[in-house]
Design a protein around this motif. Structure first.
Motif, PDB file in Angstrom:
ATOM      1  N   GLY A 172      51.496   0.834  56.826  1.00 48.86           N
ATOM      2  CA  GLY A 172      52.440  -0.270  56.841  1.00 48.86           C
ATOM      3  C   GLY A 172      53.164  -0.504  55.537  1.00 48.86           C
ATOM      4  N   THR A 173      52.925   0.347  54.547  1.00 47.99           N
ATOM      5  CA  THR A 173      53.705   0.267  53.315  1.00 47.99           C
ATOM      6  C   THR A 173      55.034   0.987  53.513  1.00 47.99           C
ATOM      7  OG1 THR A 173      52.772   2.298  52.397  1.00 47.99           O
ATOM      8  CG2 THR A 173      51.588   0.231  51.966  1.00 47.99           C
ATOM      9  N   LYS A 174      55.932   0.826  52.559  1.00 48.76           N
ATOM     10  CA  LYS A 174      57.228   1.474  52.694  1.00 48.76           C
ATOM     11  C   LYS A 174      57.094   2.991  52.624  1.00 48.76           C
ATOM     12  CE  LYS A 174      62.021   1.094  51.221  1.00 48.76           C
ATOM     13  NZ  LYS A 174      62.971   0.396  50.314  1.00 48.76           N
ATOM     14  N   SER A 175      56.194   3.474  51.780  1.00 50.62           N
ATOM     15  CA  SER A 175      55.986   4.916  51.668  1.00 50.62           C
ATOM     16  C   SER A 175      55.134   5.471  52.793  1.00 50.62           C
ATOM     17  CB  SER A 175      55.342   5.251  50.317  1.00 50.62           C
ATOM     18  OG  SER A 175      54.077   4.603  50.201  1.00 50.62           O
ATOM     19  N   ASP A 176      54.400   4.618  53.496  1.00 46.56           N
ATOM     20  CA  ASP A 176      53.550   5.036  54.616  1.00 46.56           C
ATOM     21  C   ASP A 176      53.676   4.022  55.740  1.00 46.56           C
ATOM     22  OD1 ASP A 176      51.634   6.495  56.081  1.00 46.56           O
ATOM     23  OD2 ASP A 176      49.981   5.291  55.255  1.00 46.56           O
ATOM     24  N   PRO A 177      54.873   3.942  56.352  1.00 43.25           N
ATOM     25  CA  PRO A 177      55.111   2.902  57.359  1.00 43.25           C
ATOM     26  C   PRO A 177      54.299   3.117  58.622  1.00 43.25           C
ATOM     27  CG  PRO A 177      56.930   4.454  57.287  1.00 43.25           C
ATOM     28  CD  PRO A 177      56.037   4.817  56.149  1.00 43.25           C
ATOM     29  N   LYS A 178      54.141   2.052  59.379  1.00 46.06           N
ATOM     30  CA  LYS A 178      53.462   2.116  60.669  1.00 46.06           C
ATOM     31  C   LYS A 178      54.426   2.708  61.693  1.00 46.06           C
ATOM     32  CE  LYS A 178      50.553  -0.713  63.704  1.00 46.06           C
ATOM     33  NZ  LYS A 178      49.318   0.016  63.361  1.00 46.06           N
ATOM     34  N   ILE A 179      53.999   3.767  62.356  1.00 45.70           N
ATOM     35  CA  ILE A 179      54.883   4.474  63.286  1.00 45.70           C
ATOM     36  C   ILE A 179      54.934   3.732  64.615  1.00 45.70           C
ATOM     37  CG2 ILE A 179      55.340   6.668  64.414  1.00 45.70           C
ATOM     38  CD1 ILE A 179      55.568   6.676  61.342  1.00 45.70           C
ATOM     39  N   MET A 180      56.141   3.555  65.128  1.00 44.12           N
ATOM     40  CA  MET A 180      56.324   2.825  66.378  1.00 44.12           C
ATOM     41  C   MET A 180      55.700   3.561  67.552  1.00 44.12           C
ATOM     42  SD  MET A 180      57.648  -0.055  65.995  1.00 44.12           S
ATOM     43  CE  MET A 180      57.693  -0.253  67.765  1.00 44.12           C
ATOM     44  N   ASP A 181      55.109   2.786  68.454  1.00 43.42           N
ATOM     45  CA  ASP A 181      54.608   3.327  69.715  1.00 43.42           C
ATOM     46  C   ASP A 181      55.634   3.022  70.798  1.00 43.42           C
ATOM     47  OD1 ASP A 181      54.096   0.629  69.380  1.00 43.42           O
ATOM     48  OD2 ASP A 181      52.385   0.614  70.743  1.00 43.42           O
ATOM     49  N   TRP A 182      56.349   4.048  71.234  1.00 45.67           N
ATOM     50  CA  TRP A 182      57.407   3.869  72.221  1.00 45.67           C
ATOM     51  C   TRP A 182      56.839   3.929  73.630  1.00 45.67           C
ATOM     52  CZ3 TRP A 182      61.439   1.959  69.981  1.00 45.67           C
ATOM     53  CH2 TRP A 182      61.753   2.336  68.673  1.00 45.67           C
ATOM     54  N   ASP A 183      57.308   3.010  74.457  1.00 45.28           N
ATOM     55  CA  ASP A 183      56.877   2.981  75.857  1.00 45.28           C
ATOM     56  C   ASP A 183      57.410   4.185  76.615  1.00 45.28           C
ATOM     57  OD1 ASP A 183      56.138   2.357  78.422  1.00 45.28           O
ATOM     58  OD2 ASP A 183      57.206   0.476  78.549  1.00 45.28           O
ATOM     59  N   LYS A 184      58.641   4.591  76.309  1.00 45.49           N
ATOM     60  CA  LYS A 184      59.243   5.674  77.097  1.00 45.49           C
ATOM     61  C   LYS A 184      60.403   6.300  76.345  1.00 45.49           C
ATOM     62  CE  LYS A 184      61.431   1.895  79.622  1.00 45.49           C
ATOM     63  NZ  LYS A 184      60.453   0.899  79.158  1.00 45.49           N
ATOM     64  N   LEU A 185      60.665   7.546  76.677  1.00 49.75           N
ATOM     65  CA  LEU A 185      61.939   8.183  76.403  1.00 49.75           C
ATOM     66  C   LEU A 185      62.778   8.005  77.652  1.00 49.75           C
ATOM     67  CD1 LEU A 185      60.716  11.506  74.730  1.00 49.75           C
ATOM     68  CD2 LEU A 185      61.399   9.388  73.601  1.00 49.75           C
ATOM     69  N   ILE A 186      64.064   7.808  77.494  1.00 45.54           N
ATOM     70  CA  ILE A 186      64.854   7.376  78.643  1.00 45.54           C
ATOM     71  C   ILE A 186      66.262   7.950  78.578  1.00 45.54           C
ATOM     72  CG2 ILE A 186      65.589   5.279  77.449  1.00 45.54           C
ATOM     73  CD1 ILE A 186      65.441   3.798  80.147  1.00 45.54           C
ATOM     74  N   HIS A 187      66.795   8.251  79.753  1.00 43.41           N
ATOM     75  CA  HIS A 187      68.215   8.561  79.924  1.00 43.41           C
ATOM     76  C   HIS A 187      68.708   7.653  81.040  1.00 43.41           C
ATOM     77  CE1 HIS A 187      71.593  11.632  81.004  1.00 43.41           C
ATOM     78  NE2 HIS A 187      72.025  10.705  80.190  1.00 43.41           N
ATOM     79  N   TRP A 188      69.761   6.899  80.767  1.00 42.27           N
ATOM     80  CA  TRP A 188      70.150   5.914  81.753  1.00 42.27           C
ATOM     81  C   TRP A 188      71.663   5.868  81.918  1.00 42.27           C
ATOM     82  CZ3 TRP A 188      70.440   4.807  76.791  1.00 42.27           C
ATOM     83  CH2 TRP A 188      71.403   3.896  76.356  1.00 42.27           C
ATOM     84  N   ASN A 189      72.064   5.407  83.112  1.00 45.41           N
ATOM     85  CA  ASN A 189      73.463   5.092  83.353  1.00 45.41           C
ATOM     86  C   ASN A 189      73.585   3.580  83.344  1.00 45.41           C
ATOM     87  OD1 ASN A 189      75.664   4.999  86.205  1.00 45.41           O
ATOM     88  ND2 ASN A 189      76.194   5.085  84.044  1.00 45.41           N
ATOM     89  N   ASP A 190      74.250   3.063  82.327  1.00 47.17           N
ATOM     90  CA  ASP A 190      74.439   1.626  82.200  1.00 47.17           C
ATOM     91  C   ASP A 190      75.580   1.215  83.128  1.00 47.17           C
ATOM     92  OD1 ASP A 190      74.822  -0.972  81.376  1.00 47.17           O
ATOM     93  OD2 ASP A 190      74.411  -0.517  79.273  1.00 47.17           O
TER      94      ASP A 190
END
Length: 756
Positions: A390-408
């Motif tokens: 969680g430091t700037k040099s060692d940030p906490k990596i985001m846990d993504w729910d999904k990769l997505i391709h969408w038609n808005d």
């Protein structure tokens, strides 16, 4: 090694496979139409500055004109202060300026708009000739129009007052904040619209030691109302809490890496949605619907110029109305009608949730088979979820729910990227801790394409596949499910279920071979010889049969890695095997796990030479000298259960010498080779390959420092200037050196013109 170091290291290794960059990038100002506007160009390609500048001029024109090779009627969207990076594989536009596109006179949108340094344009180039890779016929019937593959505004090439020319944020880094009953977006792309955001350029086209170009900015995340205060979205009563952010883009030869770091300041922040999106094309006309931006008029183009509706991912894809699609298989998006009631976005997303790991990817393209005769881009996520302090040099990596391709369907556009939400249940919300740095890193790339003139495609399978035009396919099928494994020090794959999974399926990039375009090929696989039961073979999509079988390769139970090459003269490769595959590896005794590491398909015969050292050397076109040189005498030893050889006396014997058969390589007739050695990792010091090269008979390669793990390891050296004229001691062609008067243990040594 942290995940970013891993990215750079992997990318550096890939450089041997692509045209060399210039020794250093050049920077120049390219004048655009009208004579008063220039953009700053960083040329990291092999193109001259004049040619690279011409590509930039054409790219700018393409955003408002389809006739891009003559003086246009209308200036493009680039402005003074923007940045453009050119490599052999793409032109990338970074938009640092405000009020782009044609003004809208009607609400709800104002003139105050910008993209805050965001990646706004991407045009693929053909590295063979430097021309734009994807062109089409535009509305004025110009057949060589190269429309932008990102910003949807490029679908408005006649300077009409089209909504997406001005307001599309082609690269979004967005957090939706929950503040009591209110929700509002904080976006990085609009940070310059607020003086309180403190938008700052930190890195302006700096070149690193690998020749990669860096652009980096910092700002406070900014709402649609141009506010940075998180507590009440109102800066006028004081800024009690904000989200500090940095966005860095790294232009590598085949891809652009984006690193988004952000930190809540002064208080925790609750979010029900966080996204990194790339808007990739306009798709539907919203005029005269309830979704029309400003009522009367034409705010959307009538025609569709790009339709990247075909998708593939390293993860399972879930799409509306169809069964889940196994990894590496293609699924087509079927857009809804524009502005449906109720509003329904069409999403193709990875499934199940929160399975997005380091190296997972999703790609979209315009060709039904995802060949790159039409535009195809890949979005790859990097970073191990929830790792980092969680430091700037060692940030906490985001846990993504999904990769997505969408038609808005509201905005009529396509996009793809990573997302966490939105969520309706507060239990799904994400609390961002004050003072903690978070990070989301992705790459947009063309690196998965097989170059048309390449003699081979390959895949190194494992926990994360390394693809060069060859892909695993039909994953998750009834007889073809695999899992990552590590055996004898190699990251590889194995059949998931003994007794059921007897196949591993593979798909060759259609651009390299499709429907008999390349009939004579050689298929080489690296496999682990872990049992004397049964055999392996390849069943391939041949001219007369989609499951044509090769000869059998018997298993012998040596518990070592081996390779086998099959010569095929009737390849069809029409994607006729399950999951659109072109061939599969078959193991007869499927009650036993079988392991595969690297698979290669070539249209030239691979060259291999090897020496398995021990009590009796097993040799094929590679041997130790029959009379060993005085500084390279050896003796038989056993280490880690392996029969091998060791230098006899550490104070005198610093080398082990090898001779390549002259019919295999002699005096530069095979100069580009890979030399691989299995060595015992002991004590201190280093190993080094010294070879008879074009510039000298004892040319030194990079050093391999030992780590005192006391285990067998493998090192591969890539040699591009081999001479191999028998000029070393004992008429040898190369030797392996051990420093620090240490013992030198070697087992299997190989020479190949194919990367092992």
């Amino acid at each position: 090694m942290n995940h970013f170091t891993k990215i750079i290291t992997t990318a550096s290794l890939c450089l041997i496979l692509i045209p060399s960059l210039t020794d250093a990038k050049s920077r120049f100002e390219q004048t655009l139409d009208g004579g008063s506007i220039t953009v700053t160009v960083d040329n990291a390609s092999s193109l001259s500055d004049s040619v690279a500048g011409g590509r930039v001029l054409t790219a700018d024109r393409s955003t408002q004109e389809d006739c891009c090779y003559s003086t246009p009627d209308h200036k493009g969207l680039m402005k003074n202060g923007d940045r453009v990076c050119v490599t052999d594989y793409y032109v990338a536009w970074f938009d640092y300026t405000r009020n782009d596109g044609i003004d809208f006179d009607d609400p709800p949108y104002t003139d105050d708009w910008d993209r805050s340094g965001a990646l706004a344009g991407f045009w693929s180039l053909n590295p063979e000739n430097g021309n734009f890779r994807y062109t089409m016929t535009g509305p004025n019937n110009c057949s060589n129009w190269p429309p932008n593959e990102l910003i949807t505004g490029s679908a408005s090439p006649n300077q009409e007052q089209h909504f997406w020319d001005r307001y599309s944020p082609p690269t979004e880094h967005v957090i939706q904040v929950v503040a009591g009953s209110e929700r509002y977006y904080l976006g990085y792309y609009q940070a310059k619209s607020s003086s309180n955001s403190q938008f700052t350029v930190l890195n302006d086209g700096t070149e690193d030691s690998d020749g990669f170009i860096h652009y980096k900015t910092s700002a406070y995340m900014t709402s649609l109302q141009h506010q940075v205060d998180v507590t009440d979205n109102d800066d006028s009563d004081g800024i009690s809490n904000y989200i500090e952010a940095e966005v860095e883009y790294i232009c590598e030869p085949r891809r652009i890496i984006s690193i988004w770091k952000f930190k809540p300041q002064n208080a925790n922040v609750v979010s029900d949605n966080m996204t990194i999106y790339l808007w990739t094309t306009y798709i539907q006309d919203q005029d005269d619907t309830d979704c029309d931006v400003a009522g009367s008029g034409s705010q959307w183009p009538d025609d569709r110029y790009r339709e990247p509706i075909y998708n593939r991912s390293s993860l399972t894809l879930r799409a509306p109305g169809v069964s889940d699609t196994a990894p590496f298989n293609i699924v087509e998006m079927v857009p809804k009608e524009p502005c449906p009631d109720p509003l329904v976005h069409v999403d193709i997303r990875t499934y199940p949730g929160y399975q997005v790991d380091d190296g997972d990817w999703i790609e979209r393209g315009e060709a039904p088979n995802l060949s790159h005769d039409k535009s195809r881009l890949r979005y790859t996520n990097y970073g191990v979820p929830n790792s980092g302090s969680g430091t700037k040099s060692d940030p906490k990596i985001m846990d993504w729910d999904k990769l997505i391709h969408w038609n808005d369907t509201w905005d009529g556009s396509f996009g793809f990227g990573a997302t966490r939400g939105p969520y309706s249940d507060p239990e799904d919300y994400k609390t961002l801790t004050s003072g903690t740095w978070y990070e989301g890193t992705f790459a947009i790339s063309v690196e998965h394409h097989a170059d048309i003139n390449d003699n081979r495609v390959s895949i190194d399978v494992g926990s994360i596949d390394e693809n060069e035009g060859l892909f695993r396919s039909n994953e998750g099928s009834a007889k073809g499910s695999t899992d990552s494994a590590t055996i004898d020090g190699r990251d590889c794959r194995t059949n998931l279920r003994t007794g059921t999974d007897r196949y591993m399926y593979f798909d060759v990039d259609d651009e390299w071979a499709y429907q008999g375009s390349t009939t004579e090929i050689w298929i080489t696989i690296n496999y682990y010889d872990n049992s004397s039961s049964g055999y392996i073979r390849v069943a391939y999509d041949g001219t007369s049969d989609s499951t044509t079988a090769t000869s059998n390769q018997s298993m012998t139970g040596t518990n070592t890695w081996k390779y086998k090459t099959w010569h095929i003269t009737d390849a069809y490769f029409g994607n006729r095997q399950p999951g659109g595959s072109d061939f599969r590896i078959f193991r007869t005794d499927y009650a036993i796990l079988f392991y595969v590491d690297k698979v290669r398909v070539a249209d030239v015969e691979p060259q291999h030479a090897y020496a398995d050292l021990g009590t009796t050397d097993i040799e094929s076109d590679l041997n130790r000298p029959s009379s060993e040189p005085a500084d390279g005498t050896t003796r038989v030893k056993t280490k880690g259960s392996r029969d091998c050889r060791r230098n006899h006396t550490i104070t005198e014997d610093h080398y082990i010498y090898f001779q390549i058969d002259d019919d295999f390589a002699y005096q530069g007739d095979l100069s580009d080779v890979y030399i691989t050695a299995d060595y015992w990792d002991n004590a201190t010091g280093y190993y080094q390959l010294q070879y008879d090269g074009a510039s000298g008979k004892s040319t030194g390669s990079d050093k391999v420092y030992v780590d005192e793990t006391y285990s067998w390891k493998t090192k591969t050296w890539h040699i591009e200037d081999g001479y191999f004229g028998n000029r070393q001691n004992g008429s040898s062609d190369f030797r392996i050196y051990r420093s620090d008067n240490g013992y030198l243990f070697l087992d299997v040594v190989q020479v190949s013109d194919v990367k092992p």
